[in-house]
Design a protein around this motif. Structure first.
Motif, short mmCIF file in Angstrom:
data_model
loop_
_atom_site.label_atom_id
_atom_site.label_comp_id
_atom_site.label_asym_id
_atom_site.label_seq_id
_atom_site.Cartn_x
_atom_site.Cartn_y
_atom_site.Cartn_z
N PHE A 39 0.82 -1.22 0.00
CA PHE A 39 0.00 0.00 0.00
C PHE A 39 0.85 1.27 0.00
O PHE A 39 0.36 2.35 0.31
CB PHE A 39 -0.95 -0.01 1.22
N ASN A 41 1.96 3.29 -2.14
CA ASN A 41 1.53 4.45 -2.94
C ASN A 41 0.11 4.91 -2.59
O ASN A 41 -0.46 5.76 -3.27
CB ASN A 41 1.61 4.11 -4.43
N ASP A 42 -0.46 4.30 -1.56
CA ASP A 42 -1.87 4.59 -1.24
C ASP A 42 -2.01 5.35 0.09
O ASP A 42 -2.53 6.44 0.14
CB ASP A 42 -2.65 3.28 -1.18
N PHE A 43 -1.54 4.71 1.16
CA PHE A 43 -1.59 5.34 2.49
C PHE A 43 -0.63 4.58 3.41
O PHE A 43 -0.19 3.47 3.07
CB PHE A 43 -3.02 5.32 3.08
N LEU A 317 -9.14 1.93 -0.50
CA LEU A 317 -8.41 2.14 -1.77
C LEU A 317 -9.16 3.09 -2.69
O LEU A 317 -8.56 3.90 -3.40
CB LEU A 317 -8.17 0.81 -2.46
N LYS A 318 -10.49 2.98 -2.67
CA LYS A 318 -11.30 3.86 -3.52
C LYS A 318 -11.01 5.33 -3.19
O LYS A 318 -11.05 6.20 -4.05
CB LYS A 318 -12.78 3.53 -3.30
N LYS A 320 -8.16 6.52 -1.63
CA LYS A 320 -6.78 6.56 -1.11
C LYS A 320 -6.21 7.99 -1.06
O LYS A 320 -5.43 8.31 -0.16
CB LYS A 320 -5.87 5.64 -1.92
N LYS A 370 -4.17 -5.75 -3.97
CA LYS A 370 -3.09 -5.03 -4.65
C LYS A 370 -2.31 -5.92 -5.61
O LYS A 370 -1.25 -5.54 -6.07
CB LYS A 370 -2.12 -4.47 -3.59
#
Ligand code: G3I
Length: 371
Positions: A39, A41-43, A317-318, A320, A370
């Protein structure tokens, strides 16, 4: 997940598990089995740390923490009871250790928490005059926040100031200082910790009534010209009852205020419970029917837990771009506070790693999003 990637992931996790069990250090080049890598690149992916883990006294925990998490919150050791035990006495030992441990390992610290009505040192409840109480309030925030400015990433400046209906909790802070104490706490934190992100943190604040109260509180801080950078939704939820719709609405409404949303204390209760939320002052009378999985979690429940975590992370993720951190309240099931609350001595299973530090089906489901 394809059969090949499932095989690769499973092999990697076998390696981690084997290393954890033997206490040996392993290095993985490409961490297809690491939440923080998956994750990145997401959080951020966080965990709560206790004293044993901060002092690296448990080799299996030590390995898993470095493998999986890039953010951490002290579960207890930065609370006023520990860090400020007497009027003129501060005890920074464990907090300093945590900061050093996290610095060494590239883990961002979310410090927890400056102002909370719970786990206060005994002397605070004996303070009579409003002036003295205000002095304690101001000195506590100034001393602790300035010491760690630039060393921790963020502070939960105020924790759990709201009731479930969105009104202000009639805590000792409210009684002594009035409803503006939250804004005042942020104002002092802002000047003491100019290089630290400042958050408000609560449980149940994804629910409409409490969310409305929380939004009003945040707006009040903003209108006063005081900085607030984010809101924490603790995320102590119950199996099969994850409020996905309310969480989604909350992400949208909070981020519309120009602040980041954090999921700060995620765990999913699998045992029977009549209480909502996470108020540690509430308790249930225990009997054996309330502890049904002493000898292990049935597969059907394990799969439900996996599905709940999968649905949650899909939602995260939607959104992020609006979420700063998703943090679990503990490293593995064995050390979760939910083994002791609201009934003492239960065997609970709320996290992604079991008592042997092995990843559970929920872990694979989350990771598969992912892959
Ligand atoms: O440190 C003392 C120890 O000296 C003593 O012998 C022992 C006997 O009971 O108690 C120890 O303190 C306990 C402390 O955890 C450290 O282990 C307290 O009794 C116990 O009440 C405390 O529980 C913590 C709880 O907050 C109470 O404040 C939990 O570990 C911690 O997970 C929980 O975390 C809170 C968040 O801060 C805020 N949101 C809700 C969340 C869950 O309640």
């Amino acid at each position: 997940m394809s059969r090949i990637s499932f095989f690769v992931t499973t092999c990697c996790l076998c390696l981690i598990t084997a290393a954890c069990t033997s206490g040996k250090k392993i290095t993985t080049s490409k961490n297809s089995s690491s939440l923080k890598e998956a994750f990145k690149n997401d959080f951020g992916i966080g965990t709560a740390l206790n004293a044993v883990q901060i002092e690296e006294r448990d080799p299996r925990a030590a390995l898993l923490i470095l493998q999986q998490f890039n953010m951490a919150t002290p579960e207890n050791i930065m609370k006023a009871q520990v860090i400020h035990p007497q009027w003129a006495v501060y005890n920074f030992d464990m907090a300093d250790k945590m900061v050093a441990y996290c610095q060494k390992n590239n883990i961002k610290v979310n410090a927890h928490t400056l102002i909370w009505h719970s786990q206060l040192p005994a002397f605070v409840r004996r303070i009579q005059s409003v002036d003295s109480f205000r002095t304690f309030f101001t000195d506590h925030i100034k001393t602790v926040a300035s010491r760690y400015d630039g060393k921790v990433y963020s502070w939960d400046v105020v924790n759990e100031a709201l009731n479930d209906d969105g009104t202000m909790r009639k805590s000792i802070f409210f009684q002594k200082l009035g409803g503006d104490f939250v804004t005042e706490a942020f104002r002092i934190a802002q000047s003491s910790a100019p290089n630290t992100q400042l958050y408000y943190n609560d449980y149940g604040n994804e629910q409409p009534a409490k969310r409305a109260g929380c939004i009003a509180l945040i707006k009040k801080i903003q209108v006063a010209g005081v900085r607030i950078d984010g809101v924490g939704i603790q995320g102590h939820w119950h199996l099969g009852r994850i409020p996905l719709k309310e969480i989604e609405e909350s992400i949208l409404q909070y981020s519309a205020l120009g602040i980041k949303v954090m999921f700060t204390e995620l765990d999913i209760e699998v045992l029977p419970r009549s209480l909502q939320g996470a108020d540690v002052n509430q308790r249930m009378i225990g009997d054996s029917s309330l502890n049904p999985y002493k000898n292990g979690l049935p597969d059907s429940v394990q799969q439900k837990l996996a599905a709940d975590y999968e649905a949650l992370f899909k939602l995260f993720l939607k959104y992020k771009g609006k979420i700063g951190r998703v943090a679990f309240w503990g490293v593995n099931d064995g050390q979760s506070w939910l083994n002791g609350w609201p009934v003492a001595g239960r065997t609970n299973y709320p996290l992604l790693f079991d008592r042997d530090f092995k990843p559970k089906p929920a872990f694979y489901k989350v990771l598969a999003l992912k892959q």
